[in-house]
Design a protein around this motif. Structure first.
Motif, mmCIF file in Angstrom:
data_model
loop_
_atom_site.group_PDB
_atom_site.id
_atom_site.type_symbol
_atom_site.label_atom_id
_atom_site.label_comp_id
_atom_site.label_asym_id
_atom_site.label_seq_id
_atom_site.Cartn_x
_atom_site.Cartn_y
_atom_site.Cartn_z
ATOM 1 N N TYR A 24 -17.350 1.906 6.686
ATOM 2 C CA TYR A 24 -18.666 2.246 6.151
ATOM 3 C C TYR A 24 -18.643 3.649 5.543
ATOM 4 C CZ TYR A 24 -19.578 -1.194 9.857
ATOM 5 O OH TYR A 24 -19.537 -2.289 10.676
ATOM 6 N N TYR A 61 -21.709 6.559 4.699
ATOM 7 C CA TYR A 61 -23.097 7.005 4.768
ATOM 8 C C TYR A 61 -23.149 8.384 4.124
ATOM 9 C CZ TYR A 61 -23.937 3.479 8.445
ATOM 10 O OH TYR A 61 -24.060 2.314 9.159
ATOM 11 N N GLN A 115 -25.751 12.117 3.875
ATOM 12 C CA GLN A 115 -26.934 12.846 4.337
ATOM 13 C C GLN A 115 -27.160 14.004 3.387
ATOM 14 O OE1 GLN A 115 -26.616 14.820 8.176
ATOM 15 N NE2 GLN A 115 -28.790 14.505 8.581
ATOM 16 N N LYS A 127 -32.633 12.171 5.837
ATOM 17 C CA LYS A 127 -32.046 11.231 6.793
ATOM 18 C C LYS A 127 -30.626 10.849 6.398
ATOM 19 C CE LYS A 127 -36.354 8.872 8.078
ATOM 20 N NZ LYS A 127 -36.982 7.547 8.298
ATOM 21 N N VAL A 128 -29.868 10.404 7.364
ATOM 22 C CA VAL A 128 -28.566 9.796 7.089
ATOM 23 C C VAL A 128 -28.832 8.417 6.473
ATOM 24 C CG1 VAL A 128 -26.433 8.935 8.116
ATOM 25 C CG2 VAL A 128 -27.503 11.005 9.025
ATOM 26 N N PHE A 155 -27.349 4.794 4.637
ATOM 27 C CA PHE A 155 -26.247 3.848 4.462
ATOM 28 C C PHE A 155 -25.911 3.711 2.974
ATOM 29 C CE2 PHE A 155 -23.770 0.073 5.140
ATOM 30 C CZ PHE A 155 -24.091 -0.796 4.103
ATOM 31 N N SER A 187 -20.766 -1.046 3.172
ATOM 32 C CA SER A 187 -19.867 -1.519 4.225
ATOM 33 C C SER A 187 -18.769 -2.351 3.581
ATOM 34 C CB SER A 187 -20.623 -2.325 5.280
ATOM 35 O OG SER A 187 -21.254 -3.439 4.686
ATOM 36 N N PHE A 227 -20.344 10.756 5.243
ATOM 37 C CA PHE A 227 -19.718 10.350 6.496
ATOM 38 C C PHE A 227 -19.055 8.985 6.332
ATOM 39 C CE2 PHE A 227 -21.242 13.633 9.223
ATOM 40 C CZ PHE A 227 -22.543 13.933 8.836
ATOM 41 N N GLN A 286 -20.208 1.836 15.731
ATOM 42 C CA GLN A 286 -19.670 2.551 14.578
ATOM 43 C C GLN A 286 -19.326 3.977 14.985
ATOM 44 O OE1 GLN A 286 -21.955 2.089 10.941
ATOM 45 N NE2 GLN A 286 -22.409 -0.049 11.435
ATOM 46 N N TYR A 287 -18.080 4.350 14.754
ATOM 47 C CA TYR A 287 -17.597 5.685 15.074
ATOM 48 C C TYR A 287 -17.466 6.464 13.778
ATOM 49 C CZ TYR A 287 -16.762 3.864 19.692
ATOM 50 O OH TYR A 287 -16.949 3.304 20.930
ATOM 51 N N PHE A 288 -18.031 7.652 13.787
ATOM 52 C CA PHE A 288 -18.133 8.454 12.578
ATOM 53 C C PHE A 288 -17.084 9.548 12.520
ATOM 54 C CE2 PHE A 288 -22.124 7.342 10.365
ATOM 55 C CZ PHE A 288 -22.574 6.368 11.218
ATOM 56 N N GLY A 289 -16.680 9.859 11.299
ATOM 57 C CA GLY A 289 -15.852 11.022 11.069
ATOM 58 C C GLY A 289 -16.701 12.283 10.991
ATOM 59 N N PRO A 290 -16.056 13.439 10.838
ATOM 60 C CA PRO A 290 -16.789 14.713 10.827
ATOM 61 C C PRO A 290 -17.527 14.986 9.526
ATOM 62 C CG PRO A 290 -14.452 15.088 10.504
ATOM 63 C CD PRO A 290 -14.602 13.628 10.773
ATOM 64 N N TYR A 319 -27.197 8.576 18.554
ATOM 65 C CA TYR A 319 -26.108 9.458 18.152
ATOM 66 C C TYR A 319 -26.528 10.902 18.365
ATOM 67 C CZ TYR A 319 -23.493 5.713 15.835
ATOM 68 O OH TYR A 319 -22.761 4.581 15.568
ATOM 69 N N GLY A 335 -19.688 15.926 13.246
ATOM 70 C CA GLY A 335 -20.085 14.586 12.833
ATOM 71 C C GLY A 335 -21.068 13.978 13.806
ATOM 72 N N LEU A 336 -21.234 12.670 13.689
ATOM 73 C CA LEU A 336 -22.185 11.930 14.511
ATOM 74 C C LEU A 336 -21.424 11.306 15.679
ATOM 75 C CD1 LEU A 336 -23.900 10.348 11.433
ATOM 76 C CD2 LEU A 336 -25.036 11.888 13.031
ATOM 77 N N PHE A 340 -30.942 5.239 10.138
ATOM 78 C CA PHE A 340 -31.122 6.410 10.983
ATOM 79 C C PHE A 340 -32.548 6.934 10.929
ATOM 80 C CE2 PHE A 340 -27.001 7.777 12.597
ATOM 81 C CZ PHE A 340 -26.161 6.926 11.918
#
Lengths: 114, 111
Positions: free
Chosen positions: A33, A35, A37, A42-43, A45, A48, A91, A103-107, B35, B42-43, B101
């Protein structure tokens, strides 16, 4: 602990230039995915991706955007001709499953368009 | 589409409980996630609840879901200064493909 990584952490580009944001998802994950911001908002989407195809995209994800999994580990977001309003934190996320796929996010990559 | 709202700020004293609230509009959301975002980071996925549950406890975190009112809350017990961050509510929508979100709640923990 496995994690999603993103490069670069900060990208500055001029309006009209192409940028590629890179992500390395968690290795056994199958769903990917993007996303974004915008500062103070807001974050949101964007898109995907599963099995080398886009499975869903938002109205933000227009023809200027594309995604690719060029090899077995990377997942990229390309913006063909950047606009000032593309400035945002982008992200990448990955999940093992759809539905209840956590869902695991990167930095994130901070993109600044000047 | 889905609309998710949260209050913007919450300030608590260290050791107290924090309750962060969230309302959403899409009743078909199956999983609802929380989150955490620390400055410059990050999240981080904290916890989640499935839509057929009312409550889920995970160490210091308790998630409450009122599906009828489409209201979700996150309670943090014994709040510590390290809990200071922005907390996002994120229901899974769009057929299980995307997270929507909330605005995020900035939690400030004071000594």
């Amino acid at each position: 602990e496995p994690e999603v990584t993103q490069t670069p952490s900060h990208q500055v580009t001029q309006m009209g230039q192409e940028v590629i944001l890179r992500c390395v998802p968690i290795s056994n994950h199958l769903y990917f995915y993007w996303y974004r911001q915008i500062l103070g908002q807001k974050v949101e989407f964007l898109v995907s991706f599963y099995n080398n195809e886009i499975s869903e995209k938002s109205e933000i994800f227009d023809d200027q955007f594309s995604v690719e999994r060029p090899d077995g580990s990377n997942f990229t977001l390309k913006i063909r001709s950047t606009k000032l309003e593309d400035s945002a934190m982008y992200f990448c996320a990955s999940s093992a499953l759809q539905g209840h796929g956590e869902q695991y996010f990167g930095p994130g990559t901070r993109l600044t368009v000047t | 589409g889905e609309d998710v709202e949260q209050s913007l700020f919450l300030s608590v004293r260290e050791g107290d409980s924090s309750v962060i609230n969230c309302t959403y509009t899409d009743s078909s959301s199956t999983y609802l996630y929380w989150y955490k975002q620390e400055p410059g980071a990050g999240l981080q996925l904290l916890t989640y609840i499935f839509s057929n549950m009312d409550m889920k406890q995970d160490q210091r975190l308790t998630v409450l879901l009122n599906k009828k009112d489409k209201h979700l809350s996150l309670r943090i017990a014994d709040t510590q200064t390290g809990d200071s961050a922005i907390y996002f509510c994120a229901p899974l929508t769009g057929g299980g493909n995307k997270l929507t979100f909330g605005t995020g709640t900035q939690l400030k923990v004071e000594l």
